[in-house]
Write a protein that holds these residues in place. Structure first.
Motif, PDB file in Angstrom:
ATOM      1  N   VAL A  67     -37.085 -23.754 -26.991  1.00 59.11           N
ATOM      2  CA  VAL A  67     -36.564 -23.091 -28.059  1.00 59.11           C
ATOM      3  C   VAL A  67     -35.224 -22.517 -27.920  1.00 59.11           C
ATOM      4  CG1 VAL A  67     -38.984 -22.815 -29.117  1.00 59.11           C
ATOM      5  CG2 VAL A  67     -38.019 -21.149 -27.563  1.00 59.11           C
ATOM      6  N   LYS A  68     -34.827 -21.924 -26.487  1.00 56.85           N
ATOM      7  CA  LYS A  68     -33.580 -21.450 -26.343  1.00 56.85           C
ATOM      8  C   LYS A  68     -33.174 -22.227 -24.867  1.00 56.85           C
ATOM      9  CE  LYS A  68     -33.515 -16.984 -28.709  1.00 56.85           C
ATOM     10  NZ  LYS A  68     -32.595 -17.416 -29.482  1.00 56.85           N
ATOM     11  N   ALA A  69     -31.756 -22.353 -24.895  1.00 59.31           N
ATOM     12  CA  ALA A  69     -31.383 -22.894 -23.780  1.00 59.31           C
ATOM     13  C   ALA A  69     -29.903 -22.300 -23.295  1.00 59.31           C
ATOM     14  CB  ALA A  69     -31.043 -24.330 -23.812  1.00 59.31           C
ATOM     15  N   GLN A  70     -29.943 -22.284 -21.973  1.00 56.76           N
ATOM     16  CA  GLN A  70     -28.753 -21.716 -21.420  1.00 56.76           C
ATOM     17  C   GLN A  70     -28.179 -22.566 -20.241  1.00 56.76           C
ATOM     18  OE1 GLN A  70     -30.084 -17.564 -20.300  1.00 56.76           O
ATOM     19  NE2 GLN A  70     -30.049 -17.111 -22.652  1.00 56.76           N
ATOM     20  N   SER A  71     -26.965 -22.454 -20.027  1.00 54.42           N
ATOM     21  CA  SER A  71     -26.302 -22.985 -18.714  1.00 54.42           C
ATOM     22  C   SER A  71     -25.863 -21.752 -17.993  1.00 54.42           C
ATOM     23  CB  SER A  71     -24.908 -23.762 -19.173  1.00 54.42           C
ATOM     24  OG  SER A  71     -24.415 -24.261 -17.815  1.00 54.42           O
ATOM     25  N   HIS A  72     -26.627 -21.801 -16.720  1.00 53.17           N
ATOM     26  CA  HIS A  72     -26.385 -20.711 -15.712  1.00 53.17           C
ATOM     27  C   HIS A  72     -25.716 -21.332 -14.633  1.00 53.17           C
ATOM     28  CE1 HIS A  72     -29.526 -17.685 -16.572  1.00 53.17           C
ATOM     29  NE2 HIS A  72     -29.763 -18.640 -17.621  1.00 53.17           N
ATOM     30  N   SER A  73     -24.098 -21.471 -14.826  1.00 59.65           N
ATOM     31  CA  SER A  73     -23.311 -22.007 -13.559  1.00 59.65           C
ATOM     32  C   SER A  73     -23.429 -23.328 -13.809  1.00 59.65           C
ATOM     33  CB  SER A  73     -23.421 -21.351 -12.246  1.00 59.65           C
ATOM     34  OG  SER A  73     -23.068 -19.681 -12.342  1.00 59.65           O
ATOM     35  N   GLY A  74     -23.840 -23.962 -14.646  1.00 59.03           N
ATOM     36  CA  GLY A  74     -24.102 -25.503 -14.753  1.00 59.03           C
ATOM     37  C   GLY A  74     -25.516 -25.926 -14.712  1.00 59.03           C
ATOM     38  N   ARG A  75     -26.288 -25.045 -14.204  1.00 57.47           N
ATOM     39  CA  ARG A  75     -27.810 -25.348 -14.343  1.00 57.47           C
ATOM     40  C   ARG A  75     -28.486 -24.746 -15.524  1.00 57.47           C
ATOM     41  NH1 ARG A  75     -32.034 -22.148 -13.134  1.00 57.47           N
ATOM     42  NH2 ARG A  75     -30.699 -20.527 -12.403  1.00 57.47           N
ATOM     43  N   ARG A  76     -29.197 -25.805 -16.299  1.00 55.89           N
ATOM     44  CA  ARG A  76     -29.684 -25.474 -17.602  1.00 55.89           C
ATOM     45  C   ARG A  76     -31.063 -24.634 -17.287  1.00 55.89           C
ATOM     46  NH1 ARG A  76     -29.381 -28.101 -22.700  1.00 55.89           N
ATOM     47  NH2 ARG A  76     -31.123 -27.639 -24.002  1.00 55.89           N
ATOM     48  N   LEU A  91     -24.013 -12.156 -20.506  1.00 51.82           N
ATOM     49  CA  LEU A  91     -23.769 -13.366 -20.171  1.00 51.82           C
ATOM     50  C   LEU A  91     -22.680 -13.577 -19.502  1.00 51.82           C
ATOM     51  CD1 LEU A  91     -25.120 -15.181 -23.550  1.00 51.82           C
ATOM     52  CD2 LEU A  91     -26.337 -14.596 -21.489  1.00 51.82           C
ATOM     53  N   ALA A  92     -21.482 -13.065 -19.845  1.00 52.31           N
ATOM     54  CA  ALA A  92     -20.065 -13.414 -19.149  1.00 52.31           C
ATOM     55  C   ALA A  92     -20.084 -12.767 -17.940  1.00 52.31           C
ATOM     56  CB  ALA A  92     -19.071 -12.766 -19.844  1.00 52.31           C
ATOM     57  N   GLU A  93     -20.717 -11.592 -17.602  1.00 49.04           N
ATOM     58  CA  GLU A  93     -20.879 -11.053 -16.363  1.00 49.04           C
ATOM     59  C   GLU A  93     -21.700 -11.719 -15.279  1.00 49.04           C
ATOM     60  OE1 GLU A  93     -24.100  -7.489 -14.934  1.00 49.04           O
ATOM     61  OE2 GLU A  93     -22.290  -6.963 -16.264  1.00 49.04           O
ATOM     62  N   ARG A  94     -22.587 -12.634 -15.801  1.00 48.46           N
ATOM     63  CA  ARG A  94     -23.433 -13.529 -14.946  1.00 48.46           C
ATOM     64  C   ARG A  94     -23.100 -15.152 -14.904  1.00 48.46           C
ATOM     65  NH1 ARG A  94     -29.339 -11.225 -14.512  1.00 48.46           N
ATOM     66  NH2 ARG A  94     -28.799  -9.000 -14.591  1.00 48.46           N
ATOM     67  N   ASP A  95     -21.925 -15.406 -15.785  1.00 54.51           N
ATOM     68  CA  ASP A  95     -21.529 -16.652 -15.972  1.00 54.51           C
ATOM     69  C   ASP A  95     -22.502 -17.750 -16.532  1.00 54.51           C
ATOM     70  OD1 ASP A  95     -19.660 -18.873 -15.847  1.00 54.51           O
ATOM     71  OD2 ASP A  95     -20.673 -19.437 -13.667  1.00 54.51           O
ATOM     72  N   ILE A  96     -23.009 -16.988 -17.512  1.00 55.99           N
ATOM     73  CA  ILE A  96     -24.103 -17.886 -18.513  1.00 55.99           C
ATOM     74  C   ILE A  96     -23.370 -18.307 -19.674  1.00 55.99           C
ATOM     75  CG2 ILE A  96     -26.292 -17.597 -19.510  1.00 55.99           C
ATOM     76  CD1 ILE A  96     -27.238 -15.686 -17.283  1.00 55.99           C
ATOM     77  N   THR A  97     -23.800 -19.316 -20.150  1.00 55.09           N
ATOM     78  CA  THR A  97     -23.191 -19.932 -21.368  1.00 55.09           C
ATOM     79  C   THR A  97     -24.390 -20.014 -22.219  1.00 55.09           C
ATOM     80  OG1 THR A  97     -21.320 -20.788 -20.433  1.00 55.09           O
ATOM     81  CG2 THR A  97     -21.762 -21.670 -22.684  1.00 55.09           C
ATOM     82  N   PRO A  98     -24.507 -19.772 -23.401  1.00 54.66           N
ATOM     83  CA  PRO A  98     -25.589 -20.055 -24.458  1.00 54.66           C
ATOM     84  C   PRO A  98     -25.405 -21.431 -25.169  1.00 54.66           C
ATOM     85  CG  PRO A  98     -24.252 -18.522 -25.480  1.00 54.66           C
ATOM     86  CD  PRO A  98     -23.742 -18.558 -24.148  1.00 54.66           C
ATOM     87  N   LEU A  99     -26.278 -22.097 -24.982  1.00 53.03           N
ATOM     88  CA  LEU A  99     -26.431 -23.501 -25.699  1.00 53.03           C
ATOM     89  C   LEU A  99     -26.796 -23.590 -27.031  1.00 53.03           C
ATOM     90  CD1 LEU A  99     -27.310 -25.455 -22.444  1.00 53.03           C
ATOM     91  CD2 LEU A  99     -25.108 -25.021 -23.151  1.00 53.03           C
TER      92      LEU A  99
END
Length: 171
Positions: free
Chosen positions: A27-36, A136-144
């Motif tokens: 239901v929600k996804a994020q990229s954590h430094s390239g890891r989903r 998110l920016a502080e932790r290098d996380i990109t919302p998908l």
């Protein structure tokens, strides 16, 4: 004394569901430094009166500070989730009254498994979008984009969007 049904338009029902009979939905996804990383949910019940969810948060996934358009009850079954500054390990119960907000929610190193009940409209509303973007920016996380979910026709579009997401997506 007379028996009054819970809903006058139909007789009360007994429904029994086992989690093994219900599929997982991302239901929600994020990229954590390239890891989903994702939030996964099994919808055990989804009616206009209530929503019952068995949820799994992948390790480190972050859900923004938010509230719901209904009462929301959460029980942490396994793992841990940080809610704001408060660690909530297995065995923790959370009551979120309609209109109250909580978060951000950050899953612990083993993730978290939750049992959730919402009494009414389960849609979420953001409470600190700017703070979430900074975290998110502080932790290098990109919302998908929000993955498609089996959204019921009777429920209006999602209100918990993220940048670039199609918030009306239905499965």
């Amino acid at each position: 004394m007379t028996d009054t049904p819970a809903r006058p338009d139909r007789d009360p029902e007994l429904r029994i569901t086992h989690i093994s009979e219900t599929p997982w939905h991302e239901v929600k996804a994020q990229s954590h430094s390239g890891r989903r990383t994702s939030v996964w949910e099994k919808f055990l019940e989804w009616t206009p009166e209530r929503m019952v969810i068995y949820a799994r948060y992948d390790a480190g996934v972050i859900v923004e500070r938010h509230g719901h358009m209904s009462e929301h009850y959460v029980f942490v079954i396994a793992g841990e989730v940080l809610i704001g500054d408060r660690p909530c390990p297995a065995g923790t119960h959370i009551t979120l009254e309609q209109g109250a907000v909580f978060g951000p929610l950050i899953a612990g190193p083993e993730g978290a498994t939750l049992y959730e009940i919402m009494a009414g409209d389960p849609r979420a509303f953001p409470a600190d979008r700017e703070g979430f973007q900074a975290l998110l920016a502080e932790r290098d996380i990109t919302p998908l984009p929000n993955p498609p979910v089996p959204w019921p026709d009777w429920l209006e579009a999602r209100t918990d969007g993220n940048p670039g997401a199609d918030n009306t997506t239905k499965a």
